[in-house]
Scaffold this motif. Sequence first.
Motif, PDB file in Angstrom:
ATOM      1  N   SER A 228       0.853  -1.187   0.000  1.00 21.78           N
ATOM      2  CA  SER A 228       0.000   0.000   0.000  1.00 21.78           C
ATOM      3  C   SER A 228       0.889   1.238   0.000  1.00 21.78           C
ATOM      4  CB  SER A 228      -0.886   0.008   1.243  1.00 21.78           C
ATOM      5  OG  SER A 228      -0.088   0.224   2.417  1.00 21.78           O
ATOM      6  N   ASN A 229       0.295   2.385  -0.288  1.00 20.94           N
ATOM      7  CA  ASN A 229       1.076   3.621  -0.258  1.00 20.94           C
ATOM      8  C   ASN A 229       1.547   3.944   1.156  1.00 20.94           C
ATOM      9  OD1 ASN A 229       1.504   4.756  -2.864  1.00 20.94           O
ATOM     10  ND2 ASN A 229      -0.694   5.084  -3.046  1.00 20.94           N
ATOM     11  N   PHE A 240       3.291   6.293  -4.378  1.00 20.09           N
ATOM     12  CA  PHE A 240       3.107   5.999  -5.808  1.00 20.09           C
ATOM     13  C   PHE A 240       1.639   6.205  -6.162  1.00 20.09           C
ATOM     14  CE2 PHE A 240       2.807   2.776  -9.346  1.00 20.09           C
ATOM     15  CZ  PHE A 240       3.589   3.499 -10.238  1.00 20.09           C
ATOM     16  N   GLU A 241       1.344   7.281  -6.875  1.00 18.27           N
ATOM     17  CA  GLU A 241      -0.044   7.684  -7.101  1.00 18.27           C
ATOM     18  C   GLU A 241      -0.827   6.710  -7.970  1.00 18.27           C
ATOM     19  OE1 GLU A 241      -0.205  11.723  -8.387  1.00 18.27           O
ATOM     20  OE2 GLU A 241       0.852  12.496  -6.624  1.00 18.27           O
ATOM     21  N   GLU A 242      -0.143   5.945  -8.827  1.00 17.01           N
ATOM     22  CA  GLU A 242      -0.837   4.959  -9.679  1.00 17.01           C
ATOM     23  C   GLU A 242      -0.741   3.552  -9.097  1.00 17.01           C
ATOM     24  OE1 GLU A 242       1.304   7.335 -11.346  1.00 17.01           O
ATOM     25  OE2 GLU A 242      -0.559   8.480 -11.438  1.00 17.01           O
ATOM     26  N   ASN A 243      -0.666   3.450  -7.797  1.00 14.62           N
ATOM     27  CA  ASN A 243      -0.471   2.166  -7.125  1.00 14.62           C
ATOM     28  C   ASN A 243      -1.675   1.233  -7.310  1.00 14.62           C
ATOM     29  OD1 ASN A 243       0.241   0.060  -5.459  1.00 14.62           O
ATOM     30  ND2 ASN A 243       0.553   1.312  -3.640  1.00 14.62           N
ATOM     31  N   ALA A 244      -1.480   0.159  -8.064  1.00 12.97           N
ATOM     32  CA  ALA A 244      -2.560  -0.793  -8.323  1.00 12.97           C
ATOM     33  C   ALA A 244      -2.878  -1.648  -7.104  1.00 12.97           C
ATOM     34  CB  ALA A 244      -2.180  -1.698  -9.496  1.00 12.97           C
ATOM     35  N   HIS A 245      -2.009  -1.640  -6.107  1.00 11.54           N
ATOM     36  CA  HIS A 245      -2.199  -2.472  -4.918  1.00 11.54           C
ATOM     37  C   HIS A 245      -2.423  -1.638  -3.661  1.00 11.54           C
ATOM     38  CE1 HIS A 245      -0.968  -5.986  -7.255  1.00 11.54           C
ATOM     39  NE2 HIS A 245      -0.013  -5.239  -7.739  1.00 11.54           N
ATOM     40  N   ASP A 246      -2.849  -0.401  -3.849  1.00 14.40           N
ATOM     41  CA  ASP A 246      -3.064   0.465  -2.698  1.00 14.40           C
ATOM     42  C   ASP A 246      -4.262  -0.009  -1.883  1.00 14.40           C
ATOM     43  OD1 ASP A 246      -2.499   2.499  -1.003  1.00 14.40           O
ATOM     44  OD2 ASP A 246      -3.308   4.108  -2.247  1.00 14.40           O
ATOM     45  N   LYS A 247      -4.216   0.234  -0.585  1.00 16.01           N
ATOM     46  CA  LYS A 247      -5.329  -0.122   0.293  1.00 16.01           C
ATOM     47  C   LYS A 247      -5.269   0.715   1.559  1.00 16.01           C
ATOM     48  CE  LYS A 247      -2.752  -4.051   2.217  1.00 16.01           C
ATOM     49  NZ  LYS A 247      -2.712  -5.517   2.385  1.00 16.01           N
ATOM     50  N   VAL A 282      -9.335  -2.229   2.878  1.00 15.89           N
ATOM     51  CA  VAL A 282     -10.195  -1.764   1.782  1.00 15.89           C
ATOM     52  C   VAL A 282      -9.259  -1.438   0.628  1.00 15.89           C
ATOM     53  CG1 VAL A 282     -11.786   0.022   1.003  1.00 15.89           C
ATOM     54  CG2 VAL A 282     -11.962  -0.865   3.331  1.00 15.89           C
ATOM     55  N   SER A 283      -9.395  -2.173  -0.458  1.00 12.58           N
ATOM     56  CA  SER A 283      -8.412  -2.102  -1.536  1.00 12.58           C
ATOM     57  C   SER A 283      -8.832  -1.172  -2.664  1.00 12.58           C
ATOM     58  CB  SER A 283      -8.160  -3.506  -2.101  1.00 12.58           C
ATOM     59  OG  SER A 283      -7.738  -4.390  -1.084  1.00 12.58           O
ATOM     60  N   HIS A 284      -7.846  -0.793  -3.449  1.00  7.40           N
ATOM     61  CA  HIS A 284      -8.075   0.020  -4.639  1.00  7.40           C
ATOM     62  C   HIS A 284      -8.589  -0.878  -5.772  1.00  7.40           C
ATOM     63  CE1 HIS A 284      -7.344   2.915  -7.834  1.00  7.40           C
ATOM     64  NE2 HIS A 284      -6.625   2.004  -8.479  1.00  7.40           N
ATOM     65  N   GLY A 285      -9.392  -0.325  -6.663  1.00  9.77           N
ATOM     66  CA  GLY A 285      -9.805  -1.061  -7.847  1.00  9.77           C
ATOM     67  C   GLY A 285     -11.185  -1.693  -7.747  1.00  9.77           C
ATOM     68  N   GLU A 286     -11.395  -2.744  -8.525  1.00  8.75           N
ATOM     69  CA  GLU A 286     -12.716  -3.343  -8.670  1.00  8.75           C
ATOM     70  C   GLU A 286     -13.060  -4.334  -7.559  1.00  8.75           C
ATOM     71  OE1 GLU A 286     -12.988  -5.047 -12.519  1.00  8.75           O
ATOM     72  OE2 GLU A 286     -12.781  -3.138 -13.593  1.00  8.75           O
ATOM     73  N   LEU A 380      -0.033  11.028   0.260  1.00  2.00           N
ATOM     74  CA  LEU A 380      -0.616   9.857   0.909  1.00  2.00           C
ATOM     75  C   LEU A 380      -2.084  10.095   1.232  1.00  2.00           C
ATOM     76  CD1 LEU A 380      -0.328   7.054   2.164  1.00  2.00           C
ATOM     77  CD2 LEU A 380       0.397   8.165   4.295  1.00  2.00           C
ATOM     78  N   LYS A 381      -2.424  11.264   1.753  1.00  5.22           N
ATOM     79  CA  LYS A 381      -3.815  11.603   2.051  1.00  5.22           C
ATOM     80  C   LYS A 381      -4.678  11.518   0.796  1.00  5.22           C
ATOM     81  CE  LYS A 381      -4.613  15.358   4.281  1.00  5.22           C
ATOM     82  NZ  LYS A 381      -4.474  16.777   4.687  1.00  5.22           N
ATOM     83  N   ARG A 382      -4.181  12.050  -0.308  1.00  2.00           N
ATOM     84  CA  ARG A 382      -4.934  12.021  -1.577  1.00  2.00           C
ATOM     85  C   ARG A 382      -5.148  10.584  -2.048  1.00  2.00           C
ATOM     86  NH1 ARG A 382      -2.681  15.749  -6.109  1.00  2.00           N
ATOM     87  NH2 ARG A 382      -4.801  15.463  -6.876  1.00  2.00           N
ATOM     88  N   ALA A 383      -4.118   9.752  -1.898  1.00  2.00           N
ATOM     89  CA  ALA A 383      -4.229   8.345  -2.308  1.00  2.00           C
ATOM     90  C   ALA A 383      -5.242   7.610  -1.436  1.00  2.00           C
ATOM     91  CB  ALA A 383      -2.861   7.668  -2.220  1.00  2.00           C
TER      92      ALA A 383
END
Length: 448
Positions: A228-229, A240-247, A282-286, A380-383
């Motif tokens: 995660s970020n 990393f703003e385009e982090n596909a594994h952010d949560k 709670v993860s990023h994405g679908e 980080l807050k924005r992500a």
Amino acid sequence: MEHMRTVPISGLKFNFWITNPSDTPVLPVKQWEEHVKLREMVEKIRKRQAGQSLFEMSDQYRRDHISSFTQWFNENGGVAKQVVIDDFGHQGLGLKAVSEIKEGQHFITIPRKLMMSAESARNSDLGPLIEKDNILKVCPETAKLPLRRHFTFDDHRWAVSTVTTRQNKIPSTTGEPTLALIPMWDMCNHCNGTITTGYDLAEDSCKSMSVRDFHAGEEVCIFYGERSNGDLLVHNGFVFEENAHDKVSIQLGVSKSDPLFQMKERLLASMGMTASSHSFPVSHGERPFDSELVTFLRIFSMTEDELKEWLKKASEDTNELKKLSGVQTFVKEETENKGWQFLETRLTLLLKQYNTADSEDCELLENPEFPPHKKLCIRLKRAEKKVLQNALKHAAATRSKIKDSYEERDLDCDDQNTNGHNDKSCTEENTSNMVDATISAVDQLCVQ
């Protein structure tokens, strides 16, 4: 249980409250209060040590030594002919492709003799010193060298940050894993992808393959792993703003004042879960919600009759409980709605804790006078807001789909009654439709 200990540092005396680790975990508010006190102490130490450091740690200092570092790397067996070190703005230094690099192509090799590890430290001139010092036996990177009088807190912080943001596991000469610094390769910045670096035991070297195609002049990155970020900021020093594994982790639990607490606690325990406050990712994405969070929401929202029913099932057949977390799930419409509504409310309240608008954040990020560390916190807050906003949309969409599915079921039932089906038949088909509706609504969210 707490007790106070006085510790002298740089001629100053500080009182530290030592907490027994077996005590109940400290609340975040208390942790923040302790952090503020420690921060005040640290600033006093830094002020006292001002001007005592013998080290130069500026970015310009690093740039001035790129040429000599590259020469040392090449002369000692390192191979990185398709990349060079370059400056990439706010990302800092990184590796730039000097020619086309194809996905999967080998682009860098680092032999063991160039790496710094706990094992190599013990085999160096520091070995005898490490063996004599109880602390150094487990932390060989903090040697009590003759320059210790000039080794300031800022030097220590820089050294710890340098090691912890770059250390990676490699096999030792005896086969056991050990942490090491891998020069040149650790200049690679992060991107989305898969792990493409490994250790070649036959050649006793670390090798990395390209995670994708890179054109000449483009920055060559590697994938650091599914982090995660928040983890990237703490352990690697960037966001990393385009982090596909952010949560983002959210705290949920059943209040002990809940009249049904004991029943919910027993059912959750049957699922291998706890009723106490617990962190759910709670993860990023679908796929923002995992099966454990969905299970908690359902049990949290059950009525007394439902809890009795599921507890009975738990005592008779534990396999039946799998329906609570799997796609083959049957719960009442009211329970589903209550659970997802609760989650929507929780996410909404969390988002309100971020008290700045995106426009304000952007303004601060564009301000050249704003400190870089504070900019990282804003990123980080924005992500985190992005993850929570996405999750809120999914929770609302799931509740809406459940409602639509049940309304469609009711219409089907009305049509069956109009065509002369008896009530019993309709009821039986209703039950089947309710199960299918719930499965469809949750499955569309890809909750497994």
